[in-house]
Each structure stands twice: as C-alpha cells, then as structure tokens.
Design a protein around this motif. Structure first.
Motif, mmCIF file in Angstrom:
data_model
loop_
_atom_site.group_PDB
_atom_site.id
_atom_site.type_symbol
_atom_site.label_atom_id
_atom_site.label_comp_id
_atom_site.label_asym_id
_atom_site.label_seq_id
_atom_site.Cartn_x
_atom_site.Cartn_y
_atom_site.Cartn_z
ATOM 1 N N GLN A 272 3.576 111.930 14.607
ATOM 2 C CA GLN A 272 3.515 112.931 15.673
ATOM 3 C C GLN A 272 3.773 114.318 15.095
ATOM 4 N N SER A 273 4.693 114.388 14.116
ATOM 5 C CA SER A 273 4.983 115.656 13.439
ATOM 6 C C SER A 273 5.735 115.365 12.146
ATOM 7 N N VAL A 274 5.751 116.355 11.285
ATOM 8 C CA VAL A 274 6.487 116.261 10.022
ATOM 9 C C VAL A 274 7.052 117.638 9.707
ATOM 10 N N SER A 275 8.308 117.661 9.249
ATOM 11 C CA SER A 275 8.984 118.908 8.921
ATOM 12 C C SER A 275 9.766 118.715 7.633
ATOM 13 N N HIS A 276 9.511 119.581 6.649
ATOM 14 C CA HIS A 276 10.165 119.463 5.344
ATOM 15 C C HIS A 276 11.357 120.412 5.251
ATOM 16 N N ASN A 277 12.453 119.924 4.708
ATOM 17 C CA ASN A 277 13.620 120.741 4.399
ATOM 18 C C ASN A 277 13.871 120.558 2.907
ATOM 19 N N HIS A 278 13.195 121.388 2.101
ATOM 20 C CA HIS A 278 13.277 121.240 0.648
ATOM 21 C C HIS A 278 14.682 121.522 0.124
ATOM 22 N N ALA A 279 15.399 122.421 0.766
ATOM 23 C CA ALA A 279 16.762 122.738 0.325
ATOM 24 C C ALA A 279 17.680 121.527 0.448
ATOM 25 N N ALA A 280 17.497 120.750 1.511
ATOM 26 C CA ALA A 280 18.315 119.550 1.723
ATOM 27 C C ALA A 280 17.712 118.328 1.033
ATOM 28 N N GLY A 281 16.485 118.457 0.517
ATOM 29 C CA GLY A 281 15.838 117.335 -0.148
ATOM 30 C C GLY A 281 15.455 116.220 0.810
ATOM 31 N N GLU A 282 14.974 116.612 1.993
ATOM 32 C CA GLU A 282 14.598 115.599 2.980
ATOM 33 C C GLU A 282 13.461 116.100 3.865
ATOM 34 N N THR A 283 12.813 115.145 4.498
ATOM 35 C CA THR A 283 11.733 115.429 5.442
ATOM 36 C C THR A 283 12.027 114.677 6.730
ATOM 37 N N THR A 284 11.784 115.328 7.853
ATOM 38 C CA THR A 284 11.915 114.664 9.145
ATOM 39 C C THR A 284 10.522 114.333 9.646
ATOM 40 N N ALA A 285 10.293 113.061 9.900
ATOM 41 C CA ALA A 285 9.006 112.597 10.413
ATOM 42 C C ALA A 285 9.219 112.052 11.817
ATOM 43 N N THR A 286 8.404 112.504 12.755
ATOM 44 C CA THR A 286 8.456 111.984 14.116
ATOM 45 C C THR A 286 7.336 110.962 14.257
ATOM 46 N N LEU A 287 7.713 109.730 14.591
ATOM 47 C CA LEU A 287 6.751 108.648 14.736
ATOM 48 C C LEU A 287 6.017 108.780 16.064
ATOM 49 N N LEU A 288 4.970 107.997 16.235
ATOM 50 C CA LEU A 288 4.157 108.093 17.446
ATOM 51 C C LEU A 288 4.930 107.750 18.714
ATOM 52 N N ASP A 289 5.986 106.943 18.586
ATOM 53 C CA ASP A 289 6.796 106.597 19.762
ATOM 54 C C ASP A 289 7.903 107.618 20.022
ATOM 55 N N GLY A 290 7.934 108.703 19.233
ATOM 56 C CA GLY A 290 8.931 109.753 19.413
ATOM 57 C C GLY A 290 10.174 109.598 18.549
ATOM 58 N N GLU A 291 10.339 108.465 17.897
ATOM 59 C CA GLU A 291 11.499 108.264 17.022
ATOM 60 C C GLU A 291 11.421 109.211 15.832
ATOM 61 N N LYS A 292 12.561 109.839 15.520
ATOM 62 C CA LYS A 292 12.631 110.745 14.371
ATOM 63 C C LYS A 292 13.329 110.038 13.211
ATOM 64 N N LEU A 293 12.687 110.094 12.038
ATOM 65 C CA LEU A 293 13.264 109.524 10.833
ATOM 66 C C LEU A 293 13.571 110.643 9.852
ATOM 67 N N THR A 294 14.774 110.632 9.295
ATOM 68 C CA THR A 294 15.112 111.559 8.226
ATOM 69 C C THR A 294 14.866 110.820 6.924
ATOM 70 N N LEU A 295 13.967 111.364 6.119
ATOM 71 C CA LEU A 295 13.513 110.703 4.902
ATOM 72 C C LEU A 295 13.989 111.467 3.672
ATOM 73 N N PRO A 296 15.039 110.969 3.015
ATOM 74 C CA PRO A 296 15.474 111.612 1.773
ATOM 75 C C PRO A 296 14.371 111.534 0.721
ATOM 76 N N HIS A 297 14.245 112.569 -0.107
ATOM 77 C CA HIS A 297 13.233 112.594 -1.154
ATOM 78 C C HIS A 297 13.647 111.744 -2.356
ATOM 79 N N GLU A 298 14.936 111.462 -2.479
ATOM 80 C CA GLU A 298 15.448 110.624 -3.571
ATOM 81 C C GLU A 298 16.582 109.761 -3.036
ATOM 82 N N PHE A 299 16.770 108.614 -3.675
ATOM 83 C CA PHE A 299 17.830 107.691 -3.282
ATOM 84 C C PHE A 299 18.690 107.345 -4.481
ATOM 85 N N ALA A 300 20.001 107.274 -4.258
ATOM 86 C CA ALA A 300 20.917 106.770 -5.281
ATOM 87 C C ALA A 300 20.770 105.251 -5.326
#
Length: 147
Positions: free
Chosen positions: A27-55
C-alpha cells in the motif's frame, strides 16, 4: 538456447516456459535511512518495520518478517511486470528476499504500490509500466492491459 544453459531462476516449469518474476504488492513504503529501516504498509493496512540489517540473535524475527512479506507476493510474467528498479533500489529487501546473483543481470523481484483505485505505481510514484496499464484487485487478481 538449450534448457541446460539457462540459469536456474529461468528454468521452465511444466506449466509455462514464460519467464516470470516475483511481485511484492504494498500500500505504501517509507524509508528511514538514518534509522536503517523501512516501513512497509501491507494491502490489509498492517504496517511492518523492516530493519535493513539483523544481528545474529534476531534471525527468528527476520524469518517472521520475510514470511509475512511473502504473503504479499505474486508470480507474474516478466513482460507484464512493473519496471525493474534495479538491485540497488531494492537493497532494503535483501534481508527478506533473494534478489538474484549480483554478477548477472537477472532481476527476480519487483515492487509496486497499489493505489486506492487499484492502479499500480512504482514506489517512487512513477508509472509501473510504459507498455501496460497495471492494476490489482483482491477479488480479480493482477491485471494488465496494453496502453
């Protein structure tokens, strides 16, 4: 080209020999490069915070996010897929999807934003395809029509 010469990602199945790609619909995507994450809104409206890297200790969370994103994908014919933004533009998805061999020009994943009217756009807002009008409807599925 002999079937044995084709890369594994392009091998034909018994159902079709048309090259296909995976299409992630959001539904939408928003990048926060400073925080190293992207927020993706799925078609059902759920928002996922997606880290660019994982420990190393967060692999379970990574797998859960990848599985949730996978529920938002379709396999579509390469010729009718949205424009290929290139591997660099999709680098934020590298922890969740196989993006292809960097030494080859293969493109295995595309991303499109589904508007309220069902029309597909590229994440930056541009037309998803120069050749086709692309749309998605949850009941009718993925549709493309020659311009």
């Amino acid at each position: 080209m002999d079937l044995l010469e084709k890369p594994d990602t392009n091998v034909a199945t018994r159902y079709s020999d048309i090259d296909s790609v995976e299409l992630l619909l959001l539904q939408s995507v928003s990048h926060n490069h400073a925080a190293g994450e992207t927020t993706a809104t799925l078609l059902d409206g759920e928002k996922l915070t997606l880290p660019h890297e994982f420990a190393a200790g967060r692999k379970r969370e990574q797998r859960q996010l990848a599985a949730r994103l996978a529920t938002q994908t379709l396999q579509v014919a390469d010729y009718s897929a949205p424009a290929d933004p290139g591997r660099k533009a999709l680098s934020w998805l590298k922890p969740y999807f196989y993006l292809g061999d960097p030494s080859k020009s293969e493109s295995l994943l595309r991303v499109a934003i589904v508007g309220e009217d069902g029309q597909l756009k590229l994440p930056g807002g541009g037309a998803a395809s120069g050749e086709y009008e692309l749309s998605y409807n949850p009941r009718l599925g993925y549709q493309y029509k020659k311009r």
